[in-house]
Design a protein around this motif. Structure first.
Motif, PDB file in Angstrom:
ATOM      1  N   ARG A  28       0.837  -1.210   0.000  1.00  0.00           N
ATOM      2  CA  ARG A  28       0.000   0.000   0.000  1.00  0.00           C
ATOM      3  C   ARG A  28       0.870   1.258   0.000  1.00  0.00           C
ATOM      4  NH1 ARG A  28      -3.521  -2.815   3.573  1.00  0.00           N
ATOM      5  NH2 ARG A  28      -2.545  -1.792   5.366  1.00  0.00           N
ATOM      6  N   ASP A  66       2.113   1.723  -3.449  1.00  0.00           N
ATOM      7  CA  ASP A  66       1.010   2.147  -4.318  1.00  0.00           C
ATOM      8  C   ASP A  66       0.658   3.619  -4.101  1.00  0.00           C
ATOM      9  OD1 ASP A  66       0.786  -0.344  -5.454  1.00  0.00           O
ATOM     10  OD2 ASP A  66      -0.803  -1.028  -4.100  1.00  0.00           O
ATOM     11  N   GLU A  67       0.673   4.042  -2.833  1.00  0.00           N
ATOM     12  CA  GLU A  67       0.321   5.426  -2.516  1.00  0.00           C
ATOM     13  C   GLU A  67       1.399   6.413  -2.967  1.00  0.00           C
ATOM     14  OE1 GLU A  67      -0.389   5.283   1.657  1.00  0.00           O
ATOM     15  OE2 GLU A  67      -2.304   4.216   1.465  1.00  0.00           O
ATOM     16  N   LYS A  68       2.661   5.993  -2.877  1.00  0.00           N
ATOM     17  CA  LYS A  68       3.771   6.868  -3.263  1.00  0.00           C
ATOM     18  C   LYS A  68       3.933   6.944  -4.783  1.00  0.00           C
ATOM     19  CE  LYS A  68       5.104   7.856   0.942  1.00  0.00           C
ATOM     20  NZ  LYS A  68       5.009   9.236   1.484  1.00  0.00           N
ATOM     21  N   LYS A  69       3.526   5.887  -5.488  1.00  0.00           N
ATOM     22  CA  LYS A  69       3.557   5.843  -6.963  1.00  0.00           C
ATOM     23  C   LYS A  69       4.929   6.211  -7.562  1.00  0.00           C
ATOM     24  CE  LYS A  69      -1.366   6.803  -7.601  1.00  0.00           C
ATOM     25  NZ  LYS A  69      -1.744   6.532  -6.192  1.00  0.00           N
TER      26      LYS A  69
END
Length: 236
Positions: free
Chosen positions: A134, A137-140
């Motif tokens: 996660r 995914d959040e930092k991309k």
């Protein structure tokens, strides 16, 4: 400690040669990775005297979801950036939200291992894998890398991810030592121990990532069972 568990059933039934549910470990080893089975058994073992059911579908789904889709996926996705953009070398590991929770998680997992509650230990570790995925995914990082001013941030994100991967490998090493050895080779590190949980891989060089564990193919498992049935029918 000596741990005693219940009976092993296959797809909810007692082992039977005629039904193709009597599988020798040696036969399994010729077709599938032992690490997958070791993890599956551990994920079912608790401190109580319960039976373990080797459900084909559950086995395939759990191994593919937990070990491949969560754990190995972290190493795969982070190592691509480290190799291509940063010449295979990690950054300093900065303070971050993931590492701040590790000491308490380590205490819980250690207690669970000591009480032979391997199933709960596996759940704790996979919970950490979920948090790490996660975080990525959040930092991309795949978007940030397009901005030259964000390159150092990508370096830190992926370095954090790989250090968390190392920590989870330490947690899982008692269950899947062969997979841990492959991870150590990838990270170019000495055999990892519990003390390495609190030793970040600051500016560590890593190797080329190669698949540490491939997805379990349900067709392969089905063929294995069919082969056992055929072998039995020929013998009678």
């Amino acid at each position: 400690k000596v741990h005693i568990h219940g009976f092993l059933t296959v797809n909810g039934e007692k082992m039977s040669k005629s039904k193709g549910t009597f599988i020798k470990a040696e036969t399994y080893h010729r077709h599938l990775d032992p690490s997958a089975l070791r993890y599956f058994y551990a994920s079912k073992l608790g401190p109580r005297l319960d039976d373990i059911d080797l459900s084909r579908d559950e086995f395939v789904n759990k191994v593919n979801s937990d070990l491949v889709g969560k754990l190995v996926n972290i190493a795969s996705r982070c190592s691509k950036f480290i190799a291509k953009e940063f010449d295979y070398r990690l950054s300093m590991i900065p303070e971050n939200e993931l590492h701040s929770s590790v000491p308490q998680t380590a205490e819980r997992i250690e207690t669970l291992y000591e009480s032979t509650n391997y199933a709960s230990a596996a759940r704790e570790i996979m919970g950490l894998a979920d948090k790490t995925n996660r975080f990525i995914d959040e930092k991309k990082p795949w978007i940030l890398i397009k901005d030259a001013t964000k390159k150092s941030e990508v370096h830190e994100i992926c370095s954090i991810g790989l250090d968390m991967f190392k920590i989870m490998i330490v947690f899982l090493k008692p269950i899947i030592p062969a997979l841990a050895e492959k991870a150590e080779q990838f990270l170019i590190t000495e055999p990892l121990s519990w003390q390495d949980i609190s030793r970040p891989l600051h500016k560590k060089e890593i190797g080329t990532f190669e698949p540490l564990l491939t997805r379990v193919d349900s067709k392969t498992v089905k063929k294995l069972i069919q082969k056992l049935i055929s072998k039995f029918l020929k013998a009678i």
